[in-house]
Motif scaffolding. Structure first.
Motif, short mmCIF file in Angstrom:
data_model
loop_
_atom_site.label_atom_id
_atom_site.label_comp_id
_atom_site.label_asym_id
_atom_site.label_seq_id
_atom_site.Cartn_x
_atom_site.Cartn_y
_atom_site.Cartn_z
N ARG A 24 0.84 -1.20 0.00
CA ARG A 24 0.00 0.00 0.00
C ARG A 24 0.88 1.25 0.00
N PRO A 25 0.84 2.03 -1.06
CA PRO A 25 1.75 3.18 -1.14
C PRO A 25 1.35 4.36 -0.26
N GLU A 26 0.10 4.41 0.17
CA GLU A 26 -0.38 5.60 0.89
C GLU A 26 -0.26 5.52 2.40
N GLN A 27 0.12 4.34 2.92
CA GLN A 27 0.27 4.23 4.37
C GLN A 27 1.27 3.14 4.71
N THR A 28 1.82 3.25 5.91
CA THR A 28 2.76 2.25 6.38
C THR A 28 2.00 1.02 6.86
N PRO A 29 2.69 -0.11 7.00
CA PRO A 29 2.03 -1.31 7.53
C PRO A 29 1.47 -1.11 8.94
N CYS A 30 2.00 -0.12 9.66
CA CYS A 30 1.48 0.13 11.01
C CYS A 30 0.37 1.17 11.00
N GLY A 31 -0.12 1.52 9.79
CA GLY A 31 -1.31 2.36 9.69
C GLY A 31 -1.07 3.86 9.66
N GLN A 32 0.17 4.30 9.53
CA GLN A 32 0.45 5.73 9.49
C GLN A 32 0.24 6.26 8.08
N ALA A 33 -0.33 7.44 7.97
CA ALA A 33 -0.66 8.04 6.68
C ALA A 33 0.58 8.67 6.04
N MET A 34 1.48 7.82 5.61
CA MET A 34 2.69 8.24 4.91
C MET A 34 3.21 7.03 4.15
N SER A 35 4.02 7.28 3.15
CA SER A 35 4.58 6.17 2.40
C SER A 35 5.64 5.45 3.23
N VAL A 36 5.94 4.23 2.85
CA VAL A 36 6.97 3.46 3.54
C VAL A 36 8.32 4.17 3.41
N SER A 37 8.60 4.76 2.26
CA SER A 37 9.85 5.51 2.07
C SER A 37 9.93 6.70 3.02
N GLY A 98 10.06 20.19 14.75
CA GLY A 98 9.27 19.72 15.89
C GLY A 98 8.13 18.83 15.43
N GLN A 99 7.47 19.26 14.37
CA GLN A 99 6.38 18.47 13.80
C GLN A 99 6.90 17.13 13.28
N GLY A 100 8.09 17.13 12.70
CA GLY A 100 8.71 15.91 12.20
C GLY A 100 9.07 14.95 13.33
N ARG A 101 9.56 15.49 14.44
CA ARG A 101 9.88 14.63 15.59
C ARG A 101 8.61 14.00 16.15
N ARG A 102 7.54 14.76 16.19
CA ARG A 102 6.27 14.19 16.67
C ARG A 102 5.77 13.10 15.73
N ALA A 103 5.90 13.33 14.42
CA ALA A 103 5.51 12.30 13.44
C ALA A 103 6.37 11.06 13.61
N ALA A 104 7.67 11.25 13.82
CA ALA A 104 8.58 10.12 14.02
C ALA A 104 8.23 9.35 15.29
N GLU A 105 7.85 10.06 16.35
CA GLU A 105 7.45 9.41 17.60
C GLU A 105 6.18 8.60 17.41
N ARG A 106 5.20 9.18 16.70
CA ARG A 106 3.96 8.43 16.42
C ARG A 106 4.26 7.18 15.61
N LEU A 107 5.14 7.33 14.64
CA LEU A 107 5.53 6.21 13.79
C LEU A 107 6.21 5.13 14.62
N ALA A 108 7.15 5.50 15.47
CA ALA A 108 7.87 4.52 16.30
C ALA A 108 6.91 3.78 17.22
N THR A 109 5.97 4.51 17.81
CA THR A 109 4.99 3.88 18.70
C THR A 109 4.10 2.91 17.93
#
Length: 144
Positions: A24-37, A98-109
């Motif tokens: 799925r190109p529009e979201q990660t396997p963990c359900g985040q709304a971003m590409s895997v890349s 700051g917004q990127g760090r929050r996105a990275a934290e959500r992704l890691a969780t």
């Protein structure tokens, strides 16, 4: 290796890719709304606290032009800032906003939760063998 083994491997990997959601190109396997890349780029920049763009390309195993577009997307989302790399007028230094760090934290969780749920479906005594097999598969696939 026999042709049957090759087909069995192809089918197993394809089944995993679809079941895990890697196709799925529009979201990660963990359900985040971003590409895997995008997810991998965020994770790498976050892990290092900042990264040269050329190093990001090397780690992601993507062409420089692909990473330039990827960084453009991340910058457009407000997640990454570009700056001149110290000591190299042509180099680009990437950091998370700051917004990127929050996105990275959500992704890691979300990643941790997804992998924990996946491992919970595997009997505890089988987990070490599964983890070893996944590591070995990654090594075998590594062409560098």
């Amino acid at each position: 290796m026999s042709a049957d083994e090759a087909r069995e491997m192809r089918d197993a990997v394809s089944q995993f890719v679809r079941a895990f959601g890697l196709h799925r190109p529009e979201q990660t396997p963990c359900g985040q709304a971003m590409s895997v890349s995008e997810a991998h780029a965020l994770a790498e920049i976050d892990r290092e606290g900042g990264l040269r763009q050329v190093e990001l390309a090397r780690r992601l195993r993507l062409e420089k032009s692909t990473v330039s577009r990827l960084v453009g997307q991340l910058t457009g989302r407000g997640w990454v800032e570009r700056a001149d790399a110290a000591g190299d007028g042509r180099g680009v230094w990437l950091t998370l906003t700051g917004q990127g760090r929050r996105a990275a934290e959500r992704l890691a969780t979300a990643r941790e939760a997804r992998f924990a749920a996946l491992l919970d479906r595997i009997p505890p005594d089988e987990r070490p063998a599964i983890l070893a097999a996944v590591r070995r598969l990654a090594e075998a696939a590594d062409d560098h």
